[in-house]
Write a protein that holds these residues in place. Structure first.
Motif, PDB file in Angstrom:
ATOM      1  N   LYS A 110       0.834  -1.193   0.000  1.00 10.36           N
ATOM      2  CA  LYS A 110       0.000   0.000   0.000  1.00 10.36           C
ATOM      3  C   LYS A 110       0.867   1.240   0.000  1.00 10.36           C
ATOM      4  CE  LYS A 110      -3.972  -1.948   2.399  1.00 10.36           C
ATOM      5  NZ  LYS A 110      -4.838  -1.860   3.577  1.00 10.36           N
ATOM      6  N   LYS A 111       0.397   2.246  -0.730  1.00  6.75           N
ATOM      7  CA  LYS A 111       1.102   3.521  -0.721  1.00  6.75           C
ATOM      8  C   LYS A 111       0.838   4.233   0.597  1.00  6.75           C
ATOM      9  CE  LYS A 111       0.975   4.168  -5.687  1.00  6.75           C
ATOM     10  NZ  LYS A 111       0.493   4.965  -6.807  1.00  6.75           N
ATOM     11  N   LYS A 112       1.862   4.879   1.088  1.00  4.88           N
ATOM     12  CA  LYS A 112       1.710   5.633   2.336  1.00  4.88           C
ATOM     13  C   LYS A 112       2.172   7.069   2.103  1.00  4.88           C
ATOM     14  CE  LYS A 112       2.502   1.659   5.310  1.00  4.88           C
ATOM     15  NZ  LYS A 112       3.326   1.082   6.374  1.00  4.88           N
ATOM     16  N   ASN A 113       1.457   8.017   2.693  1.00  6.34           N
ATOM     17  CA  ASN A 113       1.855   9.418   2.586  1.00  6.34           C
ATOM     18  C   ASN A 113       2.581   9.836   3.848  1.00  6.34           C
ATOM     19  OD1 ASN A 113       0.801   9.887   0.035  1.00  6.34           O
ATOM     20  ND2 ASN A 113      -1.241  10.282   0.855  1.00  6.34           N
ATOM     21  N   SER A 114       3.714  10.410   3.666  1.00  7.46           N
ATOM     22  CA  SER A 114       4.481  10.925   4.787  1.00  7.46           C
ATOM     23  C   SER A 114       5.035  12.281   4.388  1.00  7.46           C
ATOM     24  CB  SER A 114       5.619   9.965   5.127  1.00  7.46           C
ATOM     25  OG  SER A 114       6.427  10.507   6.138  1.00  7.46           O
ATOM     26  N   LYS A 115       4.424  13.354   4.955  1.00 10.22           N
ATOM     27  CA  LYS A 115       4.802  14.722   4.609  1.00 10.22           C
ATOM     28  C   LYS A 115       4.766  14.924   3.091  1.00 10.22           C
ATOM     29  CE  LYS A 115       7.657  15.353   8.706  1.00 10.22           C
ATOM     30  NZ  LYS A 115       8.987  15.640   9.247  1.00 10.22           N
ATOM     31  N   ASN A 116       3.644  14.460   2.486  1.00  7.22           N
ATOM     32  CA  ASN A 116       3.404  14.587   1.052  1.00  7.22           C
ATOM     33  C   ASN A 116       4.390  13.806   0.188  1.00  7.22           C
ATOM     34  OD1 ASN A 116       1.205  16.275   1.484  1.00  7.22           O
ATOM     35  ND2 ASN A 116       2.525  18.065   1.614  1.00  7.22           N
ATOM     36  N   ILE A 117       5.182  12.947   0.775  1.00  5.22           N
ATOM     37  CA  ILE A 117       6.107  12.112   0.012  1.00  5.22           C
ATOM     38  C   ILE A 117       5.579  10.690   0.050  1.00  5.22           C
ATOM     39  CG2 ILE A 117       8.443  11.193  -0.166  1.00  5.22           C
ATOM     40  CD1 ILE A 117       9.411  13.720   1.251  1.00  5.22           C
ATOM     41  N   ARG A 118       5.330  10.148  -1.135  1.00  4.17           N
ATOM     42  CA  ARG A 118       4.804   8.783  -1.186  1.00  4.17           C
ATOM     43  C   ARG A 118       5.924   7.786  -0.968  1.00  4.17           C
ATOM     44  NH1 ARG A 118       0.275   8.172  -5.936  1.00  4.17           N
ATOM     45  NH2 ARG A 118      -1.406   9.111  -4.750  1.00  4.17           N
ATOM     46  N   GLU A 119       5.687   6.923  -0.014  1.00  2.83           N
ATOM     47  CA  GLU A 119       6.654   5.869   0.268  1.00  2.83           C
ATOM     48  C   GLU A 119       5.954   4.539   0.090  1.00  2.83           C
ATOM     49  OE1 GLU A 119       7.708   6.635   4.257  1.00  2.83           O
ATOM     50  OE2 GLU A 119       8.934   8.391   3.793  1.00  2.83           O
ATOM     51  N   ARG A 120       6.718   3.511  -0.113  1.00  2.00           N
ATOM     52  CA  ARG A 120       6.125   2.178  -0.230  1.00  2.00           C
ATOM     53  C   ARG A 120       6.855   1.202   0.680  1.00  2.00           C
ATOM     54  NH1 ARG A 120       3.084  -0.096  -4.661  1.00  2.00           N
ATOM     55  NH2 ARG A 120       2.168   1.540  -5.901  1.00  2.00           N
ATOM     56  N   ASN A 121       6.052   0.519   1.456  1.00  2.00           N
ATOM     57  CA  ASN A 121       6.590  -0.586   2.242  1.00  2.00           C
ATOM     58  C   ASN A 121       6.339  -1.827   1.395  1.00  2.00           C
ATOM     59  OD1 ASN A 121       7.430  -2.356   4.171  1.00  2.00           O
ATOM     60  ND2 ASN A 121       5.524  -2.264   5.350  1.00  2.00           N
ATOM     61  N   ARG A 122       7.276  -2.138   0.499  1.00  2.00           N
ATOM     62  CA  ARG A 122       7.022  -3.138  -0.532  1.00  2.00           C
ATOM     63  C   ARG A 122       7.759  -4.441  -0.271  1.00  2.00           C
ATOM     64  NH1 ARG A 122       5.257  -0.715  -5.499  1.00  2.00           N
ATOM     65  NH2 ARG A 122       6.577  -2.042  -6.759  1.00  2.00           N
ATOM     66  N   ARG A 123       7.121  -5.525  -0.649  1.00  2.00           N
ATOM     67  CA  ARG A 123       7.739  -6.845  -0.552  1.00  2.00           C
ATOM     68  C   ARG A 123       7.250  -7.673  -1.743  1.00  2.00           C
ATOM     69  NH1 ARG A 123       3.708  -5.914   2.717  1.00  2.00           N
ATOM     70  NH2 ARG A 123       1.978  -7.364   2.930  1.00  2.00           N
ATOM     71  N   PRO A 124       8.057  -8.573  -2.245  1.00  2.00           N
ATOM     72  CA  PRO A 124       7.624  -9.343  -3.418  1.00  2.00           C
ATOM     73  C   PRO A 124       6.576 -10.388  -3.061  1.00  2.00           C
ATOM     74  CG  PRO A 124       9.767 -10.097  -2.686  1.00  2.00           C
ATOM     75  CD  PRO A 124       9.420  -8.924  -1.823  1.00  2.00           C
ATOM     76  N   ARG A 125       5.619 -10.552  -3.943  1.00  2.00           N
ATOM     77  CA  ARG A 125       4.633 -11.634  -3.806  1.00  2.00           C
ATOM     78  C   ARG A 125       4.610 -12.388  -5.127  1.00  2.00           C
ATOM     79  NH1 ARG A 125      -0.989 -12.844  -4.237  1.00  2.00           N
ATOM     80  NH2 ARG A 125      -1.521 -10.788  -5.030  1.00  2.00           N
ATOM     81  N   ILE A 126       4.830 -13.682  -5.054  1.00  2.00           N
ATOM     82  CA  ILE A 126       4.913 -14.518  -6.248  1.00  2.00           C
ATOM     83  C   ILE A 126       3.586 -15.230  -6.464  1.00  2.00           C
ATOM     84  CG2 ILE A 126       6.062 -16.516  -7.277  1.00  2.00           C
ATOM     85  CD1 ILE A 126       8.578 -15.679  -5.694  1.00  2.00           C
ATOM     86  N   VAL A 127       3.088 -15.149  -7.707  1.00  2.00           N
ATOM     87  CA  VAL A 127       1.811 -15.768  -8.052  1.00  2.00           C
ATOM     88  C   VAL A 127       1.979 -16.565  -9.341  1.00  2.00           C
ATOM     89  CG1 VAL A 127      -0.593 -15.360  -8.702  1.00  2.00           C
ATOM     90  CG2 VAL A 127       0.476 -13.925  -6.970  1.00  2.00           C
TER      91      VAL A 127
ATOM     92  N   ASN B  38     -12.404 -22.754   3.850  1.00  2.00           N
ATOM     93  CA  ASN B  38     -12.411 -21.691   4.868  1.00  2.00           C
ATOM     94  C   ASN B  38     -11.118 -21.634   5.680  1.00  2.00           C
ATOM     95  OD1 ASN B  38     -14.998 -21.587   3.879  1.00  2.00           O
ATOM     96  ND2 ASN B  38     -15.986 -22.234   5.757  1.00  2.00           N
ATOM     97  N   ASN B  39     -10.010 -21.928   5.033  1.00  2.00           N
ATOM     98  CA  ASN B  39      -8.709 -21.862   5.706  1.00  2.00           C
ATOM     99  C   ASN B  39      -8.166 -20.442   5.591  1.00  2.00           C
ATOM    100  OD1 ASN B  39      -6.013 -22.051   6.531  1.00  2.00           O
ATOM    101  ND2 ASN B  39      -5.825 -24.150   5.786  1.00  2.00           N
ATOM    102  N   ILE B  40      -8.380 -19.663   6.623  1.00  2.00           N
ATOM    103  CA  ILE B  40      -8.001 -18.255   6.606  1.00  2.00           C
ATOM    104  C   ILE B  40      -6.484 -18.067   6.548  1.00  2.00           C
ATOM    105  CG2 ILE B  40      -7.904 -17.895   9.112  1.00  2.00           C
ATOM    106  CD1 ILE B  40      -9.560 -15.518   6.594  1.00  2.00           C
ATOM    107  N   VAL B  41      -5.737 -19.055   7.047  1.00  2.00           N
ATOM    108  CA  VAL B  41      -4.276 -18.973   7.015  1.00  2.00           C
ATOM    109  C   VAL B  41      -3.773 -19.039   5.570  1.00  2.00           C
ATOM    110  CG1 VAL B  41      -2.116 -20.066   7.733  1.00  2.00           C
ATOM    111  CG2 VAL B  41      -4.048 -19.963   9.322  1.00  2.00           C
ATOM    112  N   VAL B  42      -4.388 -19.896   4.776  1.00  2.00           N
ATOM    113  CA  VAL B  42      -4.015 -19.993   3.361  1.00  2.00           C
ATOM    114  C   VAL B  42      -4.262 -18.662   2.655  1.00  2.00           C
ATOM    115  CG1 VAL B  42      -4.612 -21.075   1.146  1.00  2.00           C
ATOM    116  CG2 VAL B  42      -4.371 -22.475   3.195  1.00  2.00           C
ATOM    117  N   VAL B  43      -5.427 -18.068   2.915  1.00  3.63           N
ATOM    118  CA  VAL B  43      -5.763 -16.779   2.292  1.00  3.63           C
ATOM    119  C   VAL B  43      -4.762 -15.708   2.719  1.00  3.63           C
ATOM    120  CG1 VAL B  43      -7.554 -15.031   1.952  1.00  3.63           C
ATOM    121  CG2 VAL B  43      -8.203 -17.418   2.311  1.00  3.63           C
ATOM    122  N   LYS B  44      -4.446 -15.683   4.000  1.00  2.00           N
ATOM    123  CA  LYS B  44      -3.469 -14.719   4.527  1.00  2.00           C
ATOM    124  C   LYS B  44      -2.142 -14.832   3.785  1.00  2.00           C
ATOM    125  CE  LYS B  44      -0.472 -14.168   8.561  1.00  2.00           C
ATOM    126  NZ  LYS B  44       0.716 -14.662   7.844  1.00  2.00           N
ATOM    127  N   GLU B  45      -1.658 -16.061   3.627  1.00  2.00           N
ATOM    128  CA  GLU B  45      -0.365 -16.286   2.975  1.00  2.00           C
ATOM    129  C   GLU B  45      -0.413 -15.896   1.503  1.00  2.00           C
ATOM    130  OE1 GLU B  45       2.546 -17.133   4.431  1.00  2.00           O
ATOM    131  OE2 GLU B  45       1.404 -16.893   6.286  1.00  2.00           O
TER     132      GLU B  45
END
Length: 201
Positions: free
Chosen positions: A70-87, A161-168
């Protein structure tokens, strides 16, 4: 000012197919974007910025690896807390993508706006076209984020209904975040509240 309602998943497989058909005949780009969105669960903001070379590399590897967050605003500067997700890219999606990019140049955006090859469609435009498609089929609160939520809900059902699978598979940091995300707390609240009708004549 009214509070913005959260987007909802498209819970019916038939409705997902209906929307694909609707988009396919109106705008092929939107159809391809929707198919990628519901089968990968990536955020619309990450998908619209893909270039043809990114798709080619993903097809070669038979999987996407996108640094999302998700994009985050910090003093009008967009930062990203990014991590790779493989699909994984399933064969049907692979065929759709190969066909779609065959006449495009590597540097072009995959999902171009009307401004041309150097501009991609915006997330708001994605929301607008999905809202229109959703309303055509009687669905409310459908937006760009519904693609990711539809992906999550389908996995929830398929995993029994395995919520752990969805989370991962979503790359969430906690189960509580995932439950809130696909609306499980609200759904369970409604289901158990309905059972209280048994007390009344």
């Amino acid at each position: 000012m009214a509070k913005k309602r959260p987007s909802k998943p498209i819970k019916s497989v038939e409705r997902v197919k209906d929307i694909q058909d609707y988009l396919k005949y109106r705008n092929y780009r939107n159809y391809v974007l929707f198919t990628v969105g519901v089968t990968t669960g990536y955020r619309a903001g990450d998908l619209v910025s893909l270039r043809v070379r990114d798709i080619k590399e993903a097809l070669r590897r038979k999987e996407f690896e996108i640094f999302e967050g998700k994009k985050k605003n910090s003093k009008n500067i967009r930062e990203r807390n990014r991590r790779p997700r493989i699909v994984e890219i399933r064969p049907k999606l692979s065929a759709i993508l190969k066909d779609y990019i065959q006449d495009k140049k590597d540097y072009e955006y995959v999902f171009q706006s009307r401004k041309g090859t150097n501009h991609h469609i915006g997330v708001q435009a994605v929301s607008n076209m999905l809202k229109e498609a959703g309303e055509y089929f009687g669905l409310q609160d459908i937006s760009a984020h519904s693609m990711r939520k539809t992906y999550a809900y389908k996995i929830y059902l398929e995993s029994e209904n395995n919520i752990v699978v969805v989370k991962e598979m979503l790359g969430h940091s906690s189960i509580e975040e995932t439950k809130l995300y696909i609306g499980l707390d609200r759904e369970m609240y409604h289901q158990y509240s309905k059972s209280l009708d048994d007390f009344l004549r």
